[in-house]
Motif scaffolding. Structure first.
Motif, short mmCIF file in Angstrom:
data_model
loop_
_atom_site.label_atom_id
_atom_site.label_comp_id
_atom_site.label_asym_id
_atom_site.label_seq_id
_atom_site.Cartn_x
_atom_site.Cartn_y
_atom_site.Cartn_z
N LEU A 24 0.82 -1.21 0.00
CA LEU A 24 0.00 0.00 0.00
C LEU A 24 0.86 1.26 0.00
O LEU A 24 0.53 2.24 -0.67
CB LEU A 24 -0.95 -0.01 1.19
CG LEU A 24 -2.11 -0.99 1.12
CD1 LEU A 24 -2.87 -1.02 2.44
CD2 LEU A 24 -3.04 -0.64 -0.02
N GLN A 25 1.94 1.26 0.76
CA GLN A 25 2.83 2.41 0.79
C GLN A 25 3.47 2.65 -0.57
O GLN A 25 3.63 3.79 -1.01
CB GLN A 25 3.91 2.22 1.85
CG GLN A 25 3.40 2.37 3.26
CD GLN A 25 4.45 2.04 4.30
OE1 GLN A 25 5.53 1.55 3.98
NE2 GLN A 25 4.12 2.29 5.55
N LYS A 26 3.81 1.57 -1.27
CA LYS A 26 4.40 1.70 -2.60
C LYS A 26 3.38 2.28 -3.57
O LYS A 26 3.71 3.15 -4.38
CB LYS A 26 4.87 0.33 -3.09
CG LYS A 26 5.70 0.39 -4.37
CD LYS A 26 6.11 -0.99 -4.84
CE LYS A 26 7.20 -1.53 -3.92
NZ LYS A 26 7.74 -2.82 -4.39
N GLU A 27 2.12 1.84 -3.47
CA GLU A 27 1.07 2.38 -4.33
C GLU A 27 0.83 3.86 -4.03
O GLU A 27 0.62 4.66 -4.94
CB GLU A 27 -0.22 1.59 -4.15
CG GLU A 27 -0.20 0.22 -4.76
CD GLU A 27 -1.50 -0.53 -4.52
OE1 GLU A 27 -2.50 0.08 -4.10
OE2 GLU A 27 -1.50 -1.75 -4.74
N MET A 28 0.84 4.23 -2.77
CA MET A 28 0.61 5.63 -2.39
C MET A 28 1.76 6.51 -2.86
O MET A 28 1.56 7.68 -3.19
CB MET A 28 0.43 5.75 -0.87
CG MET A 28 -0.84 5.11 -0.35
SD MET A 28 -2.32 5.80 -1.04
CE MET A 28 -2.30 7.42 -0.33
N ALA A 29 2.97 5.98 -2.89
CA ALA A 29 4.13 6.77 -3.32
C ALA A 29 4.07 7.06 -4.81
O ALA A 29 4.56 8.10 -5.27
CB ALA A 29 5.41 6.04 -2.97
#
Length: 102
Positions: A86-91
């Motif tokens: 999820l953090q990678k998608e948000m970045a």
């Protein structure tokens, strides 16, 4: 596995609360069931049985707590993988435009 442990833990907690409340004290549940308990277990037998049941239920309580902690620790790696994804998608998503106020 997790749900089964949680259900067992809840049942053990409820049984432990009832057994603790049933112990002899000033105004506990034992005062309400003394007649039945003395007929079934004898004069002081009920207190000994209830104390033993408390010890056994406490042991089950500790075992279920440790089991839940162990299973939760095993699920932690799965949760952290999801969080990283999820953090990678948000970045990669662009930041929203700032709201203009008057």
């Amino acid at each position: 596995m997790w749900i089964l442990l949680v259900v067992i833990h809840i049942l053990v907690c409820i049984a432990l609360m009832l057994v603790i409340l049933a112990q002899t004290s000033k105004g506990g549940l034992d005062s309400n069931i003394t007649g039945v308990a003395s007929n079934v277990f004898g004069g002081q037998g009920a207190s000994a049985v209830i104390k033993r049941a408390t010890k056994i239920l406490f042991a089950f309580f500790v075992i279920t707590c440790i089991s839940l902690a162990y299973v939760a620790n095993g699920n932690k790696s799965k949760t952290s993988d999801i969080q990283k994804k999820l953090q990678k998608e948000m970045a990669t998503k662009p930041a929203p435009a700032p709201v203009k106020t008057k």
